[in-house]
Design an enzyme around this catalytic site. Structure first.
Site, mmCIF file in Angstrom:
data_model
loop_
_atom_site.group_PDB
_atom_site.id
_atom_site.type_symbol
_atom_site.label_atom_id
_atom_site.label_comp_id
_atom_site.label_asym_id
_atom_site.label_seq_id
_atom_site.Cartn_x
_atom_site.Cartn_y
_atom_site.Cartn_z
ATOM 1 N N GLY A 18 0.791 -1.206 0.000
ATOM 2 C CA GLY A 18 0.000 0.000 0.000
ATOM 3 C C GLY A 18 0.832 1.269 0.000
ATOM 4 O O GLY A 18 1.909 1.335 -0.605
ATOM 5 N N HIS A 19 0.333 2.284 0.707
ATOM 6 C CA HIS A 19 0.886 3.637 0.683
ATOM 7 C C HIS A 19 2.305 3.692 1.243
ATOM 8 O O HIS A 19 3.201 4.282 0.642
ATOM 9 C CB HIS A 19 -0.051 4.542 1.493
ATOM 10 C CG HIS A 19 0.250 5.990 1.424
ATOM 11 N ND1 HIS A 19 0.272 6.707 0.250
ATOM 12 C CD2 HIS A 19 0.532 6.888 2.408
ATOM 13 C CE1 HIS A 19 0.546 7.981 0.504
ATOM 14 N NE2 HIS A 19 0.718 8.113 1.800
ATOM 15 N N PHE A 20 2.517 3.100 2.403
ATOM 16 C CA PHE A 20 3.823 3.139 3.062
ATOM 17 C C PHE A 20 4.609 1.873 2.708
ATOM 18 O O PHE A 20 4.767 0.956 3.511
ATOM 19 C CB PHE A 20 3.658 3.297 4.578
ATOM 20 C CG PHE A 20 3.224 4.672 4.981
ATOM 21 C CD1 PHE A 20 4.126 5.724 5.018
ATOM 22 C CD2 PHE A 20 1.903 4.933 5.309
ATOM 23 C CE1 PHE A 20 3.741 7.004 5.380
ATOM 24 C CE2 PHE A 20 1.500 6.212 5.669
ATOM 25 C CZ PHE A 20 2.413 7.249 5.700
#
Length: 312
Positions: free
Chosen positions: A287-289
């Site tokens: 995901g994002h991180f």
């Protein structure tokens, strides 16, 4: 009861174990730039090629804590916190211009204060507009980009951004208040877990969301974050300028992108290849991180990329 305390006057220097002085360990330092204390992490030999790590929302240089010592084996690493994030000063909203332009100006000042005139930039989330503004000010100083879920193309602004676009177009209290749930702990946790495969969730440290939320919950900080949401709209008109600079200066780029990211979706990754001739792209199942699940892979790719495409 037997006492184990030893008066310090009785301890000979030869009996003391010295601290770990390895250059790969982060030093936690502060540099005053234009009256603002910028906290930062530094590791590695300053004689080596410098990599500047620019963090995203809602975190700080803390997001790079595990990456820094790996990169520092080969490179000099700097990871500053923006004002209102991490350990940097967080002046009241009424007393400071919280904007991406100001952040970039302070980052340029920070690099000047550190004597850095040649560096690669790792850009993530908010780090992309901050870093691309730094690049626009001094493009010849930037030796290359590592772009991790950071946007410079309108293809990367999809449905997540619709409420922000509404706020940019009409910055009323009502439209701003509609965004305030983003600053709650449940949403912070979601940012770290959404898009991460179930079998990889245990790699994501629960400390991440706690650390980020601690900063968000400081008095006045949510108003600061709402102002940054509003100011993000000033970046979009600059996309064409940044893309022109990409074509003119051709910095090599390594793109590593979590494809499960709902905030900066994968559609934002491929357009960089339109403007940059030397580019390597890796799409990651996360995901994002992305560093939470793919630290080792990303670190190895950065080390190879800097060695092969940046160092002359």
């Amino acid at each position: 009861m037997l006492s184990t305390s030893i008066p310090t006057t009785a301890i000979a220097d030869s009996q003391l174990i010295a601290p770990d002085e390895s250059l790969t360990r982060s030093r936690h330092r502060v540099e005053n730039v234009d009256g603002i204390n910028i906290a930062y992490r530094e590791a590695g030999d300053p004689a080596n090629e410098t990599i500047v790590l620019l963090h995203g929302f809602p975190t700080s240089s803390h997001m790079f804590r595990d990456l820094i010592p790996v990169l520092a084996e080969d490179y000099h690493v700097l990871a500053p916190d923006y004002p209102g994030y991490g350990r940097s000063d967080a002046p009241a909203l009424a007393d400071f211009d919280y904007s991406f332009a100001t952040f970039a100006e302070l980052m340029n000042g920070f690099l000047e204060a550190k004597g850095e005139d040649r560096y690669a930039l790792y850009l993530m989330d908010y780090g992309a507009p901050v870093g691309f503004r730094v690049f626009a000010e001094n493009p010849d100083r930037v030796t290359g980009f590592v772009i991790q879920n950071g946007n410079a193309y309108e293809e990367g602004l999809r449905e997540f951004w619709d409420p922000l676009k509404t706020y940019w177009a009409n910055p009323t209290s009502e439209n701003g208040n509609a965004l305030r749930p983003t600053f709650e702990y449940e949403v912070t946790q979601w940012q770290y877990s959404h898009g991460v495969p179930e079998h990889s969730l245990e790699l994501v440290s629960p400390d991440d969301a706690i650390h980020a939320q601690f900063g968000m919950d400081r008095p006045g900080n949510r108003d600061i974050q709402l102002q940054m949401f509003l100011d993000y709209g000033t970046n979009v008109p600059l996309y064409a300028d940044w893309q022109k600079l990409f074509r003119e200066h051709q910095p090599p780029a390594l793109v590593v992108w979590g494809v499960g990211d709902h905030i900066f979706p994968v559609e934002g990754a491929s357009p960089y290849a339109r403007d940059l001739d030397t580019i390597e792209t890796h799409l990651l199942d996360t995901g994002h991180f992305a560093l939470e699940t793919h630290r080792d892979f990303i670190a190895a790719e950065i080390i190879d990329f800097i060695a092969s495409e940046v160092i002359e």
